[in-house]
Design a protein around this motif. Structure first.
Motif, PDB file in Angstrom:
ATOM      1  N   ILE A 217      -8.411  -6.977  -1.973  1.00  0.00           N
ATOM      2  CA  ILE A 217      -7.378  -7.336  -1.002  1.00  0.00           C
ATOM      3  C   ILE A 217      -7.831  -8.540  -0.194  1.00  0.00           C
ATOM      4  O   ILE A 217      -7.078  -9.511  -0.015  1.00  0.00           O
ATOM      5  CB  ILE A 217      -7.081  -6.132  -0.085  1.00  0.00           C
ATOM      6  CG1 ILE A 217      -6.486  -4.989  -0.905  1.00  0.00           C
ATOM      7  CG2 ILE A 217      -6.178  -6.529   1.073  1.00  0.00           C
ATOM      8  CD1 ILE A 217      -6.519  -3.642  -0.199  1.00  0.00           C
ATOM      9  N   THR A 218      -9.055  -8.498   0.276  1.00  0.00           N
ATOM     10  CA  THR A 218      -9.607  -9.607   1.052  1.00  0.00           C
ATOM     11  C   THR A 218      -9.632 -10.884   0.220  1.00  0.00           C
ATOM     12  O   THR A 218      -9.304 -11.966   0.719  1.00  0.00           O
ATOM     13  CB  THR A 218     -11.023  -9.253   1.544  1.00  0.00           C
ATOM     14  OG1 THR A 218     -10.932  -8.060   2.336  1.00  0.00           O
ATOM     15  CG2 THR A 218     -11.628 -10.371   2.373  1.00  0.00           C
TER      16      THR A 218
ATOM     17  N   PRO B 227      -2.754  -1.112   7.672  1.00  0.00           N
ATOM     18  CA  PRO B 227      -3.994  -1.434   8.384  1.00  0.00           C
ATOM     19  C   PRO B 227      -4.732  -0.198   8.906  1.00  0.00           C
ATOM     20  O   PRO B 227      -5.863  -0.323   9.372  1.00  0.00           O
ATOM     21  CB  PRO B 227      -3.512  -2.305   9.545  1.00  0.00           C
ATOM     22  CG  PRO B 227      -2.120  -1.825   9.797  1.00  0.00           C
ATOM     23  CD  PRO B 227      -1.571  -1.455   8.443  1.00  0.00           C
TER      24      PRO B 227
ATOM     25  N   ARG C  86       0.662  -4.355   3.972  1.00  0.00           N
ATOM     26  CA  ARG C  86      -0.612  -3.647   4.046  1.00  0.00           C
ATOM     27  C   ARG C  86      -0.531  -2.488   5.036  1.00  0.00           C
ATOM     28  O   ARG C  86       0.204  -2.538   6.007  1.00  0.00           O
ATOM     29  CB  ARG C  86      -1.715  -4.596   4.516  1.00  0.00           C
ATOM     30  CG  ARG C  86      -1.926  -5.769   3.599  1.00  0.00           C
ATOM     31  CD  ARG C  86      -2.957  -6.746   4.123  1.00  0.00           C
ATOM     32  NE  ARG C  86      -4.230  -6.063   4.305  1.00  0.00           N
ATOM     33  CZ  ARG C  86      -5.019  -6.230   5.362  1.00  0.00           C
ATOM     34  NH1 ARG C  86      -4.671  -7.050   6.317  1.00  0.00           N
ATOM     35  NH2 ARG C  86      -6.148  -5.580   5.452  1.00  0.00           N
TER      36      ARG C  86
ATOM     37  N   ASP D 234      -4.077  -6.489  -7.867  1.00  0.00           N
ATOM     38  CA  ASP D 234      -4.272  -7.502  -6.821  1.00  0.00           C
ATOM     39  C   ASP D 234      -5.004  -8.719  -7.398  1.00  0.00           C
ATOM     40  O   ASP D 234      -4.685  -9.863  -7.079  1.00  0.00           O
ATOM     41  CB  ASP D 234      -5.090  -6.939  -5.652  1.00  0.00           C
ATOM     42  CG  ASP D 234      -4.401  -5.784  -4.956  1.00  0.00           C
ATOM     43  OD1 ASP D 234      -3.165  -5.725  -4.972  1.00  0.00           O
ATOM     44  OD2 ASP D 234      -5.117  -4.940  -4.389  1.00  0.00           O
TER      45      ASP D 234
ATOM     46  N   LYS E 299       3.204   1.988   2.739  1.00  0.00           N
ATOM     47  CA  LYS E 299       4.131   0.889   3.004  1.00  0.00           C
ATOM     48  C   LYS E 299       5.134   0.683   1.862  1.00  0.00           C
ATOM     49  O   LYS E 299       6.016  -0.169   1.971  1.00  0.00           O
ATOM     50  CB  LYS E 299       3.360  -0.416   3.257  1.00  0.00           C
ATOM     51  CG  LYS E 299       2.455  -0.348   4.484  1.00  0.00           C
ATOM     52  CD  LYS E 299       3.262  -0.155   5.748  1.00  0.00           C
ATOM     53  CE  LYS E 299       2.376  -0.109   6.979  1.00  0.00           C
ATOM     54  NZ  LYS E 299       3.175  -0.007   8.206  1.00  0.00           N
TER      55      LYS E 299
ATOM     56  N   THR F 171       2.052 -10.002   5.594  1.00  0.00           N
ATOM     57  CA  THR F 171       1.365  -8.716   5.467  1.00  0.00           C
ATOM     58  C   THR F 171       2.144  -7.591   6.137  1.00  0.00           C
ATOM     59  O   THR F 171       1.665  -6.462   6.189  1.00  0.00           O
ATOM     60  CB  THR F 171      -0.051  -8.784   6.069  1.00  0.00           C
ATOM     61  OG1 THR F 171       0.039  -9.151   7.446  1.00  0.00           O
ATOM     62  CG2 THR F 171      -0.915  -9.778   5.301  1.00  0.00           C
ATOM     63  N   ASN F 172       3.339  -7.908   6.616  1.00  0.00           N
ATOM     64  CA  ASN F 172       4.188  -6.874   7.210  1.00  0.00           C
ATOM     65  C   ASN F 172       5.651  -7.278   7.044  1.00  0.00           C
ATOM     66  O   ASN F 172       5.967  -8.422   6.708  1.00  0.00           O
ATOM     67  CB  ASN F 172       3.828  -6.639   8.682  1.00  0.00           C
ATOM     68  CG  ASN F 172       3.988  -7.888   9.514  1.00  0.00           C
ATOM     69  OD1 ASN F 172       5.087  -8.415   9.664  1.00  0.00           O
ATOM     70  ND2 ASN F 172       2.877  -8.388  10.055  1.00  0.00           N
TER      71      ASN F 172
ATOM     72  N   ILE G  84      -6.052 -12.337  -0.064  1.00  0.00           N
ATOM     73  CA  ILE G  84      -5.659 -12.979   1.199  1.00  0.00           C
ATOM     74  C   ILE G  84      -6.390 -14.313   1.366  1.00  0.00           C
ATOM     75  O   ILE G  84      -5.801 -15.323   1.759  1.00  0.00           O
ATOM     76  CB  ILE G  84      -5.909 -12.030   2.381  1.00  0.00           C
ATOM     77  CG1 ILE G  84      -4.927 -10.849   2.295  1.00  0.00           C
ATOM     78  CG2 ILE G  84      -5.796 -12.756   3.716  1.00  0.00           C
ATOM     79  CD1 ILE G  84      -5.226  -9.722   3.246  1.00  0.00           C
TER      80      ILE G  84
ATOM     81  N   HIS H 193       0.851  -1.188   0.000  1.00  0.00           N
ATOM     82  CA  HIS H 193       0.000   0.000   0.000  1.00  0.00           C
ATOM     83  C   HIS H 193       0.890   1.243   0.000  1.00  0.00           C
ATOM     84  O   HIS H 193       2.082   1.176   0.334  1.00  0.00           O
ATOM     85  CB  HIS H 193      -0.915   0.002   1.220  1.00  0.00           C
ATOM     86  CG  HIS H 193      -2.033  -0.975   1.103  1.00  0.00           C
ATOM     87  ND1 HIS H 193      -2.594  -1.595   2.195  1.00  0.00           N
ATOM     88  CD2 HIS H 193      -2.711  -1.439   0.024  1.00  0.00           C
ATOM     89  CE1 HIS H 193      -3.569  -2.399   1.793  1.00  0.00           C
ATOM     90  NE2 HIS H 193      -3.644  -2.321   0.476  1.00  0.00           N
TER      91      HIS H 193
ATOM     92  N   PHE I 215       2.836  -8.893   0.941  1.00  0.00           N
ATOM     93  CA  PHE I 215       1.840  -7.832   0.765  1.00  0.00           C
ATOM     94  C   PHE I 215       1.880  -6.947   2.001  1.00  0.00           C
ATOM     95  O   PHE I 215       1.232  -7.228   3.010  1.00  0.00           O
ATOM     96  CB  PHE I 215       0.458  -8.462   0.584  1.00  0.00           C
ATOM     97  CG  PHE I 215      -0.637  -7.499   0.202  1.00  0.00           C
ATOM     98  CD1 PHE I 215      -0.468  -6.122   0.257  1.00  0.00           C
ATOM     99  CD2 PHE I 215      -1.852  -7.984  -0.217  1.00  0.00           C
ATOM    100  CE1 PHE I 215      -1.478  -5.251  -0.097  1.00  0.00           C
ATOM    101  CE2 PHE I 215      -2.887  -7.125  -0.577  1.00  0.00           C
ATOM    102  CZ  PHE I 215      -2.688  -5.755  -0.507  1.00  0.00           C
TER     103      PHE I 215
ATOM    104  N   LEU J  10       2.005 -16.054   3.048  1.00  0.00           N
ATOM    105  CA  LEU J  10       1.656 -14.647   2.872  1.00  0.00           C
ATOM    106  C   LEU J  10       2.189 -13.838   4.041  1.00  0.00           C
ATOM    107  O   LEU J  10       1.929 -14.178   5.199  1.00  0.00           O
ATOM    108  CB  LEU J  10       0.128 -14.505   2.802  1.00  0.00           C
ATOM    109  CG  LEU J  10      -0.459 -13.110   2.956  1.00  0.00           C
ATOM    110  CD1 LEU J  10      -0.164 -12.266   1.718  1.00  0.00           C
ATOM    111  CD2 LEU J  10      -1.960 -13.192   3.202  1.00  0.00           C
TER     112      LEU J  10
END
Length: 132
Positions: A91-92, A81, A79, A60, A11, A107-108, A95, A8, A77, A105
């Motif tokens: 995005i959902t 938040p 993200r 995505d 990020k 996400t950070n 995932i 994002h 990915f 996966l």
């Protein structure tokens, strides 16, 4: 291995920093990315990345299609938040697809680091059985 890089807006600097730090590992793999993230990473590194549309324009979903065909081995990915995303359903869905197809996966950055170090150790060899 095929690795997707997505971040994002807030990020993207983290993803660039991550790619610079782990360039020696990432260069040995096929890299895919959403549009702007891929451009920013390529500008900061010597990595070659196949870029798709930006996330809100379908990137995505393009990466999700590779996951659904079991043609992606790892998704990084990063993200944000704390910010609402106009394409949150995409995005959902991405995932969820990673969960459905057992695609690792992150996400950070912290989880990304663990996964990339595992990749360097050979912990992802099981993917060659699943996706020869």
């Amino acid at each position: 291995m095929k690795i997707a890089l997505i971040a994002h807006d807030k990020k993207k600097p983290d993803m660039v920093q991550f790619a610079v730090a782990y360039e020696s590992i990432l260069r040995d793999h096929e890299l895919y990315s959403t549009g702007t993230t891929g451009t920013r990473v390529m500008e900061a590194t010597s990595l070659q990345i196949e870029r798709f549309q930006s996330g809100p324009l379908g990137g995505d979903q393009q990466i999700g299609a590779l996951v659904a065909k079991n043609e992606m081995d790892l998704v990084l990915f990063f993200r944000d938040p704390l910010a609402a995303q106009p394409h949150e359903p995409d995005i959902t869905a991405l995932i969820r697809l990673c969960d459905v197809y057992s695609i690792p996966l992150a996400t950070n950055m912290a989880t990304g680091e663990i996964l990339v170090k595992g990749l360097a150790r050979g912990d992802f060899e099981w993917r060659k059985i699943v996706n020869p």
